[in-house]
Design an enzyme around this catalytic site. Structure first.
Site, PDB file in Angstrom:
ATOM      1  N   TRP A  58       1.225   3.313  -2.330  1.00  0.00           N
ATOM      2  CA  TRP A  58       0.429   4.347  -3.036  1.00  0.00           C
ATOM      3  C   TRP A  58      -0.455   5.100  -2.034  1.00  0.00           C
ATOM      4  CZ3 TRP A  58      -5.019   4.290  -3.752  1.00  0.00           C
ATOM      5  CH2 TRP A  58      -5.527   5.089  -4.777  1.00  0.00           C
ATOM      6  N   CYS A 107      -8.321   1.346   1.742  1.00  0.00           N
ATOM      7  CA  CYS A 107      -8.257  -0.037   1.291  1.00  0.00           C
ATOM      8  C   CYS A 107      -8.963  -0.946   2.287  1.00  0.00           C
ATOM      9  CB  CYS A 107      -6.804  -0.494   1.167  1.00  0.00           C
ATOM     10  SG  CYS A 107      -5.882   0.478  -0.017  1.00  0.00           S
ATOM     11  N   HIS A 143     -17.797  11.079   4.443  1.00  0.00           N
ATOM     12  CA  HIS A 143     -16.584  10.788   3.683  1.00  0.00           C
ATOM     13  C   HIS A 143     -15.767  12.036   3.381  1.00  0.00           C
ATOM     14  CE1 HIS A 143     -18.499   6.938   3.352  1.00  0.00           C
ATOM     15  NE2 HIS A 143     -17.347   6.440   2.951  1.00  0.00           N
ATOM     16  N   GLU A 191     -16.559   0.566  17.903  1.00  0.00           N
ATOM     17  CA  GLU A 191     -15.851  -0.409  17.030  1.00  0.00           C
ATOM     18  C   GLU A 191     -14.329  -0.223  17.036  1.00  0.00           C
ATOM     19  OE1 GLU A 191     -17.776  -0.894  13.139  1.00  0.00           O
ATOM     20  OE2 GLU A 191     -19.665  -0.175  13.966  1.00  0.00           O
ATOM     21  N   GLU A 247     -27.737   5.703   3.607  1.00  0.00           N
ATOM     22  CA  GLU A 247     -27.003   6.887   3.151  1.00  0.00           C
ATOM     23  C   GLU A 247     -27.852   7.630   2.129  1.00  0.00           C
ATOM     24  OE1 GLU A 247     -25.961   6.704  -0.280  1.00  0.00           O
ATOM     25  OE2 GLU A 247     -25.205   8.740  -0.265  1.00  0.00           O
ATOM     26  N   LYS A 306     -20.909   2.635  -5.862  1.00  0.00           N
ATOM     27  CA  LYS A 306     -20.246   1.358  -6.195  1.00  0.00           C
ATOM     28  C   LYS A 306     -20.006   1.200  -7.694  1.00  0.00           C
ATOM     29  CE  LYS A 306     -20.705  -0.124  -2.016  1.00  0.00           C
ATOM     30  NZ  LYS A 306     -19.780  -0.719  -1.100  1.00  0.00           N
ATOM     31  N   CYS A 331     -22.902   7.238   7.402  1.00  0.00           N
ATOM     32  CA  CYS A 331     -22.119   5.996   7.511  1.00  0.00           C
ATOM     33  C   CYS A 331     -21.269   6.111   8.774  1.00  0.00           C
ATOM     34  CB  CYS A 331     -21.279   5.809   6.248  1.00  0.00           C
ATOM     35  SG  CYS A 331     -20.500   4.183   6.117  1.00  0.00           S
ATOM     36  N   ARG A 372       0.816  -1.223   0.000  1.00  0.00           N
ATOM     37  CA  ARG A 372       0.000   0.000   0.000  1.00  0.00           C
ATOM     38  C   ARG A 372       0.851   1.276   0.000  1.00  0.00           C
ATOM     39  NH1 ARG A 372      -3.782   0.109   4.818  1.00  0.00           N
ATOM     40  NH2 ARG A 372      -1.936  -0.719   5.837  1.00  0.00           N
TER      41      ARG A 372
HETATM   42  C1  LIG Z   1     -18.169   0.870   4.866  1.00  0.00           C
HETATM   43  N1  LIG Z   1     -17.117   0.540   3.981  1.00  0.00           N
HETATM   44  C2  LIG Z   1     -16.477  -0.662   4.026  1.00  0.00           C
HETATM   45  C3  LIG Z   1     -16.392  -1.427   2.857  1.00  0.00           C
HETATM   46  N2  LIG Z   1     -15.792  -2.619   2.857  1.00  0.00           N
HETATM   47  C4  LIG Z   1     -15.274  -3.094   4.001  1.00  0.00           C
HETATM   48  N3  LIG Z   1     -14.675  -4.280   3.998  1.00  0.00           N
HETATM   49  N4  LIG Z   1     -15.317  -2.385   5.149  1.00  0.00           N
HETATM   50  C5  LIG Z   1     -15.916  -1.175   5.199  1.00  0.00           C
HETATM   51  O1  LIG Z   1     -15.952  -0.556   6.268  1.00  0.00           O
HETATM   52  N5  LIG Z   1     -16.907  -0.963   1.725  1.00  0.00           N
HETATM   53  C6  LIG Z   1     -17.639   0.272   1.683  1.00  0.00           C
HETATM   54  C7  LIG Z   1     -17.142   1.208   2.699  1.00  0.00           C
HETATM   55  C8  LIG Z   1     -15.751   1.641   2.384  1.00  0.00           C
HETATM   56  N6  LIG Z   1     -15.257   2.374   3.427  1.00  0.00           N
HETATM   57  C9  LIG Z   1     -14.025   2.273   3.985  1.00  0.00           C
HETATM   58  C10 LIG Z   1     -13.732   3.169   4.985  1.00  0.00           C
HETATM   59  C11 LIG Z   1     -12.481   3.163   5.564  1.00  0.00           C
HETATM   60  C12 LIG Z   1     -11.544   2.258   5.167  1.00  0.00           C
HETATM   61  C13 LIG Z   1     -10.217   2.328   5.816  1.00  0.00           C
HETATM   62  O2  LIG Z   1      -9.992   3.254   6.548  1.00  0.00           O
HETATM   63  N7  LIG Z   1      -9.312   1.414   5.561  1.00  0.00           N
HETATM   64  C14 LIG Z   1      -8.043   1.490   6.215  1.00  0.00           C
HETATM   65  C15 LIG Z   1      -7.525   0.132   6.609  1.00  0.00           C
HETATM   66  C16 LIG Z   1      -8.205  -0.332   7.803  1.00  0.00           C
HETATM   67  C17 LIG Z   1      -7.406  -1.338   8.615  1.00  0.00           C
HETATM   68  O3  LIG Z   1      -7.727  -2.471   8.614  1.00  0.00           O
HETATM   69  N8  LIG Z   1      -6.365  -0.928   9.289  1.00  0.00           N
HETATM   70  C18 LIG Z   1      -5.548  -1.730  10.178  1.00  0.00           C
HETATM   71  C19 LIG Z   1      -4.226  -1.061  10.289  1.00  0.00           C
HETATM   72  C20 LIG Z   1      -3.383  -1.548   9.307  1.00  0.00           C
HETATM   73  C21 LIG Z   1      -2.245  -0.564   9.179  1.00  0.00           C
HETATM   74  O4  LIG Z   1      -2.227   0.194   8.230  1.00  0.00           O
HETATM   75  N9  LIG Z   1      -1.317  -0.531  10.128  1.00  0.00           N
HETATM   76  C22 LIG Z   1      -0.175   0.305   9.992  1.00  0.00           C
HETATM   77  C23 LIG Z   1       0.251   0.826  11.345  1.00  0.00           C
HETATM   78  C24 LIG Z   1      -0.708   1.779  11.893  1.00  0.00           C
HETATM   79  C25 LIG Z   1      -0.466   3.135  11.374  1.00  0.00           C
HETATM   80  O5  LIG Z   1       0.619   3.663  11.536  1.00  0.00           O
HETATM   81  O6  LIG Z   1      -1.426   3.719  10.789  1.00  0.00           O
HETATM   82  C26 LIG Z   1       0.925  -0.566   9.449  1.00  0.00           C
HETATM   83  O7  LIG Z   1       0.833  -1.785   9.579  1.00  0.00           O
HETATM   84  O8  LIG Z   1       1.827  -0.008   8.845  1.00  0.00           O
HETATM   85  C27 LIG Z   1      -6.052  -1.741  11.601  1.00  0.00           C
HETATM   86  O9  LIG Z   1      -6.906  -0.956  11.930  1.00  0.00           O
HETATM   87  O10 LIG Z   1      -5.523  -2.551  12.375  1.00  0.00           O
HETATM   88  C28 LIG Z   1      -7.042   2.142   5.324  1.00  0.00           C
HETATM   89  O11 LIG Z   1      -6.079   2.627   5.913  1.00  0.00           O
HETATM   90  O12 LIG Z   1      -7.175   2.146   4.088  1.00  0.00           O
HETATM   91  C29 LIG Z   1     -11.823   1.354   4.173  1.00  0.00           C
HETATM   92  C30 LIG Z   1     -13.102   1.361   3.564  1.00  0.00           C
HETATM   93  N1  LIG Z   2     -21.086  -0.058  11.531  1.00  0.00           N
HETATM   94  C1  LIG Z   2     -20.232   0.257  10.428  1.00  0.00           C
HETATM   95  C2  LIG Z   2     -21.019   0.372   9.157  1.00  0.00           C
HETATM   96  C3  LIG Z   2     -20.286   0.907   7.998  1.00  0.00           C
HETATM   97  S1  LIG Z   2     -21.092   0.653   6.520  1.00  0.00           S
HETATM   98  C4  LIG Z   2     -19.488   1.538  10.695  1.00  0.00           C
HETATM   99  O1  LIG Z   2     -20.045   2.370  11.381  1.00  0.00           O
HETATM  100  O2  LIG Z   2     -18.375   1.718  10.207  1.00  0.00           O
HETATM  101 ZN   LIG Z   3     -22.066   2.578   5.854  1.00  0.00          ZN
END
Ligand SMILES: CN1c2c(nc(N)[nH]c2=O)NC[C@@H]1CNc1ccc(C(=O)N[C@@H](CCC(=O)N[C@@H](CCC(=O)N[C@@H](CCC(=O)O)C(=O)O)C(=O)O)C(=O)O)cc1
Ligand SMILES: N[C@@H](CCS)C(=O)O
Ligand SMILES: [Zn+2]
Length: 763
Positions: free
Chosen positions: A19, A519, A697, A487, A668, A113, A729, A17
């Site tokens: 990017w 992601c 968002h 959460e 939403e 989507k 959301c 990741r």
């Molecule tokens: C509601 N949404 C979701 C969708 N799909 C899902 N599977 N889940 C969803 O919630 N689809 C529709 C929407 C899309 N929305 C979102 C919203 C937010 C994110 C998001 O923020 N993704 C994060 C990754 C989340 C995660 O799992 N993080 C890990 C940490 C991993 C990490 O990066 N660690 C770092 C160290 C920490 C740091 O310094 O930040 C590392 O290892 O280097 C966790 O929480 O443990 C994102 O960052 O992209 C996605 C979809």
């Molecule tokens: N309970 C989840 C739903 C996202 S679609 C949240 O609040 O992130």
């Molecule tokens: Zn939602």
């Protein structure tokens, strides 16, 4: 002459990741634009180089994006909403990101989507804009790949028919004319590519997997005729994916060099068998699943190809994945912690391309040439298939005894809501949030430390508790009516359950882009799914112990868990969905037993998973309603079941929303500016509903007037007795400060409307 291999699109995000990190550093002002460009150039060139090394013949170029490929298409055509004060010419990065993310003065464009995937695109707002070609993006990327790596790339372009179907801000009856205004711009792109020596171009038209009017098909044929005439030396691949094309006979006769068809989803082979394939065209056959992560059965794929062979000559085919590989992680080689049996069954983007290259060798030179690859593939697949942890007889038996009545609540909504009101005693227009609260850098870093073993389980639990305590206090202070625990313990709403349920596993680096830099890491469902032990009770019960206000239990629903996971393909998807539902039913019951009075079961992916082909909708929706019912119907009347959905067009599934029979649904609507509200005009929806009143968002704090407008618009159609007030959301992506400020505005707005309504009622 031999056939060639191709790829339709490669993940943008980099193996780890990189990017995403570059983008977010840029947005925070930690790196300059020049640094962002240099870092992303490097990621893109490495990805191209990798595909070259794997031996892919037609390597896509121009599939890279700083945010989203639909937005890239919009800015290339100068389609920029007026509120961003665009003055013409090439759209700069600041404006580009402003459209995607909003600014303090201008709301971001809507995201929704991308077909039936969990990828979100930025909806083009055409309004009265006059399209112009501001830059020839495909040409820029074509030249880059040629100059820097000697790759004669295949530029990828989103086709006009699909682009305009995805856009808004025009009247449907003007679509044909509108297409005409874009054609000269596409023609210019093609002419310039041809002049630069490009041999191929992939024009993506996934809209052909959906039902289209005859007039559109005729127009599309004329458009492609114009393209072919404008650039006769450019081999145009008209690329479809995600579904078998619905109007096969029409499309296969379009005047293009090649037709790209998805042979994994739907029954494309049957179409070829029935109608044949034109002898003057090349068949770009998507035969490796671009949407799943399981190793293909090479022997089976090769014999599948033999069923196509009677309809094409050996060099009349291109082998490729069924869709862009944007929807799968980059490579499994980084996964060091995964169980070996499961890893043996996996194939991410790089491994899929290797499968394609192997198959093209088998197709061109005979099976004998790939004997070793087939042997190795067989051994690894067997290792996965036979893994003892995959099968659970008890679950199979339990599911076999279920009937329709197991998915229906005991009493009608009218009866249930009376009991719930007595118990919950909520005010008119109750306020709540959707579940997640800010996942700050500290939250994520602490989780990472815990995962690495740098802090103990107790320390991590304590940290989560502190966050819950802090946010229960904040929510009480804000005056919200129904609280959430936040959460904080969850990486992601699906991955978290993947960590806890039997039959699932999670990867370390299996990221895919969801929207912008965000992601997700879809868990792997490798076997029968079952409940192991309570998954959410500890946090919910702790949160509830801190307040007299109700705290919602928070689960992800069966349809969403299924859609947002990579699901093994041994049994029907609906069977896996019911297994998940059955496991969740147990969790719902345990939450109830532990005093949780409101349980929200989120189904944000329900609309997204709707098949592109309308003929398949009924079966899908019935299965979704059954699974949701199975998960939620095991509670008493007085326990209130909520659900939540986001970022989709809901009009098509109104009846399903009703049939889910959730006591309260939050949907939403804020980015689509209340378009959903209209659906309720034509129906008498009797249950309770919260239509998101501001967009989470965007980092922008909503103005009270905007929220009031959204609430009042909804209240023209929905009774205040049924209406809830909530963001659209979860708040996990927002900062603490933004969240508190925005919720404060929301609660103030709610109080204002509540007082007005109560005054009105009392008078
Ligand atoms: C509601 N949404 C979701 C969708 N799909 C899902 N599977 N889940 C969803 O919630 N689809 C529709 C929407 C899309 N929305 C979102 C919203 C937010 C994110 C998001 O923020 N993704 C994060 C990754 C989340 C995660 O799992 N993080 C890990 C940490 C991993 C990490 O990066 N660690 C770092 C160290 C920490 C740091 O310094 O930040 C590392 O290892 O280097 C966790 O929480 O443990 C994102 O960052 O992209 C996605 C979809
Ligand atoms: N309970 C989840 C739903 C996202 S679609 C949240 O609040 O992130
Ligand atoms: Zn939602």
């Amino acid at each position: 002459m031999t056939a060639i291999s191709s790829n339709l699109g490669y993940p943008r995000i980099g193996e780890k990741r990189e990017w995403k990190r570059a983008l977010e550093k840029f947005w925070k002002g930690e790196i300059t634009e020049a640094q962002l460009i240099s870092e992303t150039d490097q990621i893109r060139l490495q990805s191209l180089k990798k595909q070259q090394d794997i031996g892919v013949d037609l390597i896509p170029v121009g599939d890279f994006s700083f945010y989203d490929h639909v937005l890239d298409t919009s800015v290339m055509f100068g389609i920029v909403p007026d509120r961003f004060n665009y003055q013409g010419g090439k759209v700069d990065l600041e404006t580009y990101f402003a459209i995607a993310r909003g600014t303090k003065d201008a709301v971001a464009s809507e995201i929704t989507k991308w077909f039936n995937t969990n990828y979100h695109y930025i909806v083009p707002e055409l309004d009265n804009s006059k399209p112009t070609l501001t830059e020839n993006r495909p040409l820029t990327f074509y030249q880059e790949a040629k100059e820097k790596l000697g790759i004669d790339g295949k530029p990828v372009l989103l086709g006009p028919i699909t682009y305009l179907h995805l856009a808004k801000g025009y009247r449907k009856e003007n679509l044909l004319e509108l297409i005409d205004t874009f054609v000269p711009l596409y023609v210019q792109i093609l002419e310039e590519l041809q002049a630069a020596g490009a041999s191929w171009i992939q024009i993506d038209e996934p809209i052909f997997g959906t039902q289209l009017d005859q007039s559109i098909l005729l127009k599309a044929e004329q458009v492609y005729q114009q393209f072919a005439e404008a650039a006769p030396n450019l081999k145009i691949i008209l690329q479809t994916y995600f579904e078998q094309v619905i109007h096969y006979q029409a499309i296969s006769n379009f005047p293009v060099h090649a037709i790209g068809l998805d042979f994994v989803h739907g029954n494309t082979l049957e179409l070829i068998e029935q109608y044949g394939f034109p002898s003057n065209k090349v068949l770009a056959a998507g035969i490796i699943n671009g949407r799943n992560v399981w190793k293909a059965d090479l022997e089976e794929r090769l014999s599948f190809l033999e069923s196509i062979r009677p309809y094409v000559s050996t060099d009349q085919i291109i082998l490729q994945p069924s869709s862009s590989l944007l929807h799968v992680p980059v490579t499994k080689k980084l996964e060091e912690k995964l169980n070996n049996d499961i890893k043996a069954g996996l194939s991410f983007a790089d491994e899929k391309l290797t499968e394609i290259v192997t198959l093209i060798n088998g197709w061109n030179n005979g099976k004998i040439k790939i004997t070793n690859a087939i042997k190795e593939n067989r051994v690894e697949r067997q290792q996965f298939i036979r893994a003892s942890s995959r099968s659970n007889e008890q679950v199979k038996q339990a599911l076999a005894t279920l009937t329709a009545s197991d998915a229906v609540r005991d009493s009608s909504f009218a009866e249930r809501i009376k009991q719930q009101q007595t118990k919950l005693n909520l005010p008119l227009l109750p306020t709540t949030t959707i579940g997640s609260l800010p996942q700050t850098a500290v939250v994520r870093q602490t989780r990472t430390k815990w995962r690495k073993g740098d802090i103990t389980n107790q320390e991590y639990d304590q940290f989560i508790k502190e966050n819950i305590r802090k946010w229960i206090a904040i929510q009480e202070e804000l005056g919200l009516d129904v609280l959430v625990h936040g959460e904080f313990e969850r990486t992601d709403m699906v991955e978290y359950f993947g960590e806890k349920l039997n039959g699932f596993d999670v990867t370390e680096f299996g990221w895919v882009q969801s929207y912008g830099s965000r992601c997700v890491k879809p868990p792997l469902i490798y076997g029968d799914v079952s409940f192991n032990k309570p998954m959410t009770v500890k946090e919910s019960v702790y949160a509830q112990s801190l307040t007299k206000k109700p705290v919602k239990g928070m689960l992800t629903g069966p349809v969403t868990i299924l859609n947002w996971s990579f699901v093994h393909e041994d049994v029907a998807r609906f069977t896996v969905q019911n297994q998940i539902a059955f496991a969740l039913r147990k969790e719902v019951q345990v939450l109830e037993e532990n005093g949780i009075q409101i349980i929200q079961v989120d189904e944000p992916a329900l609309r997204e998973g709707l098949p592109l082909d309308e003929r398949k909708w009924k079966g899908y929706l019935e299965a979704a309603v059954y699974a949701f019912g199975l998960a939620t119907s095991g509670v008493s009347n007085s326990t209130q079941i909520h659900t939540h959905m986001c970022y989709s067009e809901f009009q098509d599934i109104y009846d399903t929303i009703d049939a889910l029979d959730a006591d309260v649904i939050s949907i939403e609507t804020s980015r689509s500016h209340g378009e959903m509200v209209g659906s309720f005009e034509d129906h008498t929806y009797d249950k309770e509903i919260g239509l998101g009143v501001y967009d989470i968002h965007s980092p922008r704090i909503p103005a009270k007037e905007e929220i009031l407008e959204n609430i009042n618009r909804a209240l023209q159609i929905i009774s205040p007795k049924q209406f809830w007030i909530n963001p659209d959301c979860g708040l996990k992506t927002r900062s603490e400060e933004e969240t508190i400020q925005a919720l404060k505005v929301m609660v103030d707005a709610a109080a204002e409307v509540r007082n007005e309504k109560l005054t009105y009622q009392n008078n």
